[in-house]
Design a protein around this motif. Sequence first.
Motif, PDB file in Angstrom:
ATOM      1  N   GLY A 120       0.835  -1.198   0.000  1.00 27.96           N
ATOM      2  CA  GLY A 120       0.000   0.000   0.000  1.00 27.96           C
ATOM      3  C   GLY A 120       0.867   1.244   0.000  1.00 27.96           C
ATOM      4  N   ARG A 121       0.545   2.182  -0.910  1.00 29.16           N
ATOM      5  CA  ARG A 121       1.301   3.429  -1.011  1.00 29.16           C
ATOM      6  C   ARG A 121       0.351   4.622  -0.964  1.00 29.16           C
ATOM      7  NH1 ARG A 121       6.152   1.570  -3.305  1.00 29.16           N
ATOM      8  NH2 ARG A 121       5.839  -0.304  -4.509  1.00 29.16           N
ATOM      9  N   LEU A 122       0.896   5.754  -0.511  1.00 27.11           N
ATOM     10  CA  LEU A 122       0.176   7.021  -0.585  1.00 27.11           C
ATOM     11  C   LEU A 122       0.442   7.641  -1.954  1.00 27.11           C
ATOM     12  CD1 LEU A 122       1.146   8.406   2.940  1.00 27.11           C
ATOM     13  CD2 LEU A 122      -0.903   7.134   2.296  1.00 27.11           C
ATOM     14  N   ASP A 123      -0.222   8.769  -2.234  1.00 25.52           N
ATOM     15  CA  ASP A 123      -0.024   9.482  -3.505  1.00 25.52           C
ATOM     16  C   ASP A 123       1.434   9.817  -3.771  1.00 25.52           C
ATOM     17  OD1 ASP A 123      -2.441   9.495  -4.716  1.00 25.52           O
ATOM     18  OD2 ASP A 123      -3.053  11.476  -4.001  1.00 25.52           O
ATOM     19  N   ASP A 124       2.201  10.105  -2.697  1.00 26.55           N
ATOM     20  CA  ASP A 124       3.604  10.486  -2.887  1.00 26.55           C
ATOM     21  C   ASP A 124       4.528   9.264  -2.942  1.00 26.55           C
ATOM     22  OD1 ASP A 124       3.777   9.585  -0.285  1.00 26.55           O
ATOM     23  OD2 ASP A 124       4.328  11.520   0.572  1.00 26.55           O
ATOM     24  N   GLU A 125       3.924   8.069  -3.091  1.00 24.97           N
ATOM     25  CA  GLU A 125       4.644   6.789  -3.211  1.00 24.97           C
ATOM     26  C   GLU A 125       5.201   6.268  -1.885  1.00 24.97           C
ATOM     27  OE1 GLU A 125       4.647   4.766  -6.040  1.00 24.97           O
ATOM     28  OE2 GLU A 125       3.207   6.298  -6.655  1.00 24.97           O
ATOM     29  N   THR A 126       4.930   6.932  -0.752  1.00 21.75           N
ATOM     30  CA  THR A 126       5.358   6.424   0.553  1.00 21.75           C
ATOM     31  C   THR A 126       4.637   5.108   0.838  1.00 21.75           C
ATOM     32  OG1 THR A 126       5.585   8.676   1.374  1.00 21.75           O
ATOM     33  CG2 THR A 126       5.462   6.933   3.034  1.00 21.75           C
ATOM     34  N   VAL A 127       5.393   4.071   1.172  1.00 21.06           N
ATOM     35  CA  VAL A 127       4.798   2.777   1.525  1.00 21.06           C
ATOM     36  C   VAL A 127       4.308   2.863   2.964  1.00 21.06           C
ATOM     37  CG1 VAL A 127       5.263   0.321   1.918  1.00 21.06           C
ATOM     38  CG2 VAL A 127       6.263   1.490  -0.066  1.00 21.06           C
ATOM     39  N   PHE A 128       2.994   2.580   3.190  1.00 15.17           N
ATOM     40  CA  PHE A 128       2.476   2.603   4.561  1.00 15.17           C
ATOM     41  C   PHE A 128       2.163   1.211   5.086  1.00 15.17           C
ATOM     42  CE2 PHE A 128      -1.253   3.105   1.856  1.00 15.17           C
ATOM     43  CZ  PHE A 128      -2.114   2.149   2.377  1.00 15.17           C
ATOM     44  N   GLY A 176     -10.291   0.802  21.966  1.00 14.76           N
ATOM     45  CA  GLY A 176      -9.199   0.274  21.154  1.00 14.76           C
ATOM     46  C   GLY A 176      -8.748   1.199  20.037  1.00 14.76           C
ATOM     47  N   SER A 177      -9.490   2.291  19.782  1.00 17.77           N
ATOM     48  CA  SER A 177      -9.060   3.188  18.713  1.00 17.77           C
ATOM     49  C   SER A 177      -7.872   4.012  19.191  1.00 17.77           C
ATOM     50  CB  SER A 177     -10.209   4.085  18.246  1.00 17.77           C
ATOM     51  OG  SER A 177     -10.637   4.920  19.280  1.00 17.77           O
ATOM     52  N   GLN A 178      -6.960   4.312  18.258  1.00 23.54           N
ATOM     53  CA  GLN A 178      -5.766   5.062  18.612  1.00 23.54           C
ATOM     54  C   GLN A 178      -5.921   6.507  18.200  1.00 23.54           C
ATOM     55  OE1 GLN A 178      -2.061   3.310  17.389  1.00 23.54           O
ATOM     56  NE2 GLN A 178      -2.099   2.159  19.289  1.00 23.54           N
ATOM     57  N   ARG A 190      -5.424   7.189  10.797  1.00 22.36           N
ATOM     58  CA  ARG A 190      -4.169   7.762  10.313  1.00 22.36           C
ATOM     59  C   ARG A 190      -4.227   8.042   8.808  1.00 22.36           C
ATOM     60  NH1 ARG A 190       0.929   5.262   8.890  1.00 22.36           N
ATOM     61  NH2 ARG A 190      -0.145   3.289   8.925  1.00 22.36           N
ATOM     62  N   LEU A 191      -4.974   7.228   8.068  1.00 22.04           N
ATOM     63  CA  LEU A 191      -5.032   7.353   6.610  1.00 22.04           C
ATOM     64  C   LEU A 191      -6.297   8.068   6.128  1.00 22.04           C
ATOM     65  CD1 LEU A 191      -3.622   3.818   5.779  1.00 22.04           C
ATOM     66  CD2 LEU A 191      -2.413   6.001   5.618  1.00 22.04           C
ATOM     67  N   ALA A 192      -7.027   8.711   7.039  1.00 23.61           N
ATOM     68  CA  ALA A 192      -8.221   9.465   6.635  1.00 23.61           C
ATOM     69  C   ALA A 192      -7.808  10.557   5.654  1.00 23.61           C
ATOM     70  CB  ALA A 192      -8.900  10.083   7.851  1.00 23.61           C
ATOM     71  N   GLY A 193      -8.618  10.735   4.610  1.00 24.83           N
ATOM     72  CA  GLY A 193      -8.367  11.782   3.635  1.00 24.83           C
ATOM     73  C   GLY A 193      -7.354  11.414   2.569  1.00 24.83           C
ATOM     74  N   GLU A 194      -6.760  10.227   2.666  1.00 26.16           N
ATOM     75  CA  GLU A 194      -5.728   9.817   1.715  1.00 26.16           C
ATOM     76  C   GLU A 194      -6.311   8.945   0.607  1.00 26.16           C
ATOM     77  OE1 GLU A 194      -2.621  10.747   1.727  1.00 26.16           O
ATOM     78  OE2 GLU A 194      -2.111  11.281   3.796  1.00 26.16           O
TER      79      GLU A 194
END
Length: 148
Positions: free
Chosen positions: A7-15, A112-114, A132-136
């Motif tokens: 899984g990657r973000l738009d900027d290619e960062t692997v999450f 349990g939510s962080q 953490r990945l909301a909006g991505e």
Amino acid sequence: MTLEYTGRLDDETVFDTSRESVAEEAGLTEAQPDREYAPLTVDVGDEQVIEGMEEGLIGLEAGETETLTIPPEKAYGEPSDDRVQEFETEELREMLGGQTPEEGTYLEAQNGSQGEVVHVDEDVVRVDFNPRLAGETLKFDVEIIDVN
């Protein structure tokens, strides 16, 4: 269905990934030293993965590779102010055994939510419980290993 994924973000960062070599390259193994990397098995239709991934996996066959691009509304949604909670600093300090939380640290709620501590002063601590990945927009490179 069993698959390998990255899984990657738009900027290619692997999450996130199922492949240990990719995780090492992306620096993920240091953050989660106990995690085991292995292919993911999902029952499509059981809502075990985000909606956009589930939809993208339908119809794929063993041996196929695909890149799934998933907008926020089919992933973790958009960030919401409703998910930012305020606590009295003194009350939270007591709950944490006398420690004052620092901005940038993560707390786990009883459900349990962080949440990430985003503001601390003498009166108030604000904790952001948005995913953490909301909006991505997320991109998943998937390789289907097996279809059962």
